[in-house]
Design an enzyme around this catalytic site. Structure first.
Site, mmCIF file in Angstrom:
data_model
loop_
_atom_site.group_PDB
_atom_site.id
_atom_site.type_symbol
_atom_site.label_atom_id
_atom_site.label_comp_id
_atom_site.label_asym_id
_atom_site.label_seq_id
_atom_site.Cartn_x
_atom_site.Cartn_y
_atom_site.Cartn_z
ATOM 1 N N ASP A 86 5.768 0.911 -3.396
ATOM 2 C CA ASP A 86 4.644 -0.151 -3.276
ATOM 3 C C ASP A 86 5.262 -1.584 -3.198
ATOM 4 O O ASP A 86 4.877 -2.293 -2.018
ATOM 5 C CB ASP A 86 3.644 -0.425 -4.375
ATOM 6 C CG ASP A 86 2.269 0.896 -4.480
ATOM 7 O OD1 ASP A 86 3.267 1.796 -3.994
ATOM 8 O OD2 ASP A 86 1.541 0.738 -4.925
ATOM 9 N N SER A 475 -3.131 -4.253 -6.185
ATOM 10 C CA SER A 475 -1.997 -3.928 -6.990
ATOM 11 C C SER A 475 -2.415 -4.122 -8.328
ATOM 12 O O SER A 475 -3.434 -5.167 -8.919
ATOM 13 C CB SER A 475 -0.808 -4.663 -6.799
ATOM 14 O OG SER A 475 0.184 -4.905 -7.951
#
Length: 577
Positions: A86, A475
């Site tokens: 990510d 996130s």
């Protein structure tokens, strides 16, 4: 020829019988002898590689697990699967492939475990999508399994304070507003991630590491051991021993562990720690593999009854290393159990009842973990909002927020890139509700995570002066008035796809509501003019994903769930009369 064992194993389909002579030849080609071939075969899977620091410490742990398996009478078979970082895919088109990787990880493990008829799994994940992907595969295959999170990095030190990569993200915004110099940011960049391992705050990896313990797929106390501590090797060895014990007993199986109660416990640990909003996506997906319908709404009910009793970044102060030093996840679970915040009759990875396993655990330290009467808030660190703008729900992390109510005009962007250009130029105003749409599971496709946007907004000092709403993800490191996972998404004519610049949006974290001040009649009129996004130009994995993925509030899964594997049929294929 290997003799038939009365205790039938799944792997016997490849090892027993005259017609399995070629199969045994392949096994001998790997250096296995009669004794090794007759033992249970255990798949030891990692996402190890050089794609991210999160997974670079997994190979030694896998070797230790193999040692434990051999010690306990099994034959380990090591293999790997993918990992998409990510961190490195953030804020560009690469992020579309991150959530898709969760499905690929689960599918690839299933293919190897079922294709080779392995008797058990020990799996190691280290990055955000690795953890749920491996757990989903374990539940889908339903063979005795132990999951181990590879651990987080140690925090860095900069100017007399502990820092993590989150500080580097937010530092970008600080440079844009002249609160930090480029030279200072370069200093921070070089020290904020001093070791291998996952991000050290209560972001997605650490959140799902805790979830793995609570679900019973991981050993209690295993997840918060820092990635670089040698203690991890002994825990991995023990995991190998325990999976062999569970194979001998044929219990507990993953679907014994994944129950409505254990899923509620998993949701509770997320709320109690101010964990990642991504857990609201992954917990329903794990439930789906067990054939249990556990939606975002079910997660929300647990969030609402669970107090925030951990002081962890990004909403709080402390990192995973600090959690380890005060006794790990079991300490928090004990406090939650004593205050009726979790179910104590769930099964742990080694077969014990959770309440029994926690009997000798100590009390919270009062700083990292708080007692129930010290709660930072009476409801969890993450809430689900519903209303005419998000009738199937959206997620807001409230941990650390100074205010929970926001009303302002919509400023609509059709993609993350379009929004980022405006954010860089500071072409938005205080009070605005920034809307980023067409980033959902199907519309992205891939449901991108937007830490790049939120961190810069926060670094610009506007973290709680504006709101950001998206049908994409955030996130676990995101903070500020950020609402994600808006369902239904824009690509299926959800209300987020119908709003216009200037529409007034009201967000109330206290009342758990999110509404747009537009009449139902007007929304219906706009829906008639809505044009379905054209996905015809997609190809490869994006095309396959867009065609199969379901809504975010149900976990963004890609198959119907709970497809039973006929164990008896598999075994009979290899038996020699």
């Amino acid at each position: 020829m290997v003799k038939k064992n009365r205790n039938t194993l799944r792997s016997h389909v490849t090892t027993l019988g005259l017609d399995r002579t070629p199969h045994r030849a392949f096994l001998r080609g790997m250096g296995l002898d009669d004794e090794a071939i007759s033992k249970p075969f255990i798949g030891v899977v990692t996402t190890a590689g050089e794609t991210t620091p999160c997974v670079m410490n997994l190979t030694p742990q896998a070797k230790a697990a193999k040692s434990g398996i051999q010690e306990a009478g099994g034959t380990p078979r090591e293999f790997t699967t993918i990992s998409v970082s990510d961190g490195l895919s953030m804020n560009h088109q690469g992020m579309k492939f991150s959530l898709i990787s969760r499905e690929v990880i689960a599918d690839s493990i299933e293919l190897v475990v079922r294709g080779h008829a392995y008797d058990g799994i020990v799996g190691f994940g280290g990055c955000d999508k690795n953890l749920p992907g491996i757990m989903m595969a374990m539940v889908r295959c339903n063979v005795p399994s132990i999951f181990l999170y590879g651990g987080s990095a140690l925090p860095g030190h900069w100017r007399n304070k502990e820092v993590s990569v989150l500080d580097a993200y937010e530092g970008v915004g600080s440079v844009m507003t002249n609160k930090m110099t480029v030279d200072e940011l370069e200093e921070l960049e070089k020290v904020c991630l001093p070791t291998v391992g996952a991000c050290p705050g209560q972001f997605t990896a650490n959140t799902m590491g805790m979830v793995s313990e609570v679900l019973g797929l991981a050993l209690l106390g295993s997840s918060m051991i820092p990635s670089v501590y040698s203690e991890r090797l002994e825990v991995a060895r023990r995991a190998g021993i325990i999976v062999m014990k569970n194979i001998k007993n044929n219990s507990p199986l993953p679907r014994d562990l994944i129950t409505k109660k254990s899923l509620e416990n998993a949701s509770a640990i997320v709320a109690a720690t101010g964990g990642s909003t991504n857990a609201g996506l992954h917990i329903p997906a794990i439930a789906h593999e067990a054939g249990i319908k556990f939606t975002l709404e079910d997660v929300a009910k647990v969030f609402d009854r669970t107090p925030l009793i951990a002081n962890l970044r990004p909403g709080g102060i402390y990192h995973a290393k600090d959690v380890y030093e005060v006794g790990g996840v079991p300490v928090l679970l004990k406090e939650m159990l004593e205050n009726n915040l979790i179910h104590g009759d769930c099964i742990t990875a080694d077969g014990r009842i959770l309440s029994d396993a926690l009997k000798s655990v100590g009390k919270p330290d009062g700083k990292v973990f708080l007692s129930r009467n010290q709660a930072l808030s009476e409801t969890g660190g993450v809430v689900v909002l519903k209303g005419n703008l998000c009738p199937d729900g959206a997620l807001l992390k409230v941990a650390g927020l100074q205010r929970l109510v926001h009303e302002g005009p919509a400023q609509v962007f059709e993609s993350e890139e379009e929004c980022m250009e405006a954010i860089k130029k500071r072409a938005y105003s205080e009070g605005t509700v920034i809307v980023v749409r067409n980033e959902g599971p199907k519309g992205g496709p891939g449901m991108r995570e937007m830490l790049g946007l939120t961190a810069i907004i926060y670094g610009q000092g506007m973290g709680e002066k504006v709101a950001l709403l998206t049908d994409g993800r955030f996130s676990g490191a995101t903070r500020g008035m950020c609402i994600g996972y808006a369902s239904p998404e824009a690509a299926v004519a959800g209300p987020i796809g119908l709003i216009k610049n200037g529409d007034i949006i009201t967000i109330d974290g206290n009342k758990r509501t999110i509404n747009v001040k537009v009449s139902n009649q007007e929304l219906a009129k706009r829906r008639k003019k809505w044009i379905q996004p054209d996905l015809a130009n997609l190809a490869g994995s994006l095309q396959k994903y867009a065609m199969t993925v379901g809504p975010a509030n149900l976990g963004a899964v890609t198959h119907s769930g709970n497809v039973q594997w006929d164990r008896e049929k598999v075994i009979s294929l290899g038996e020699d009369d």
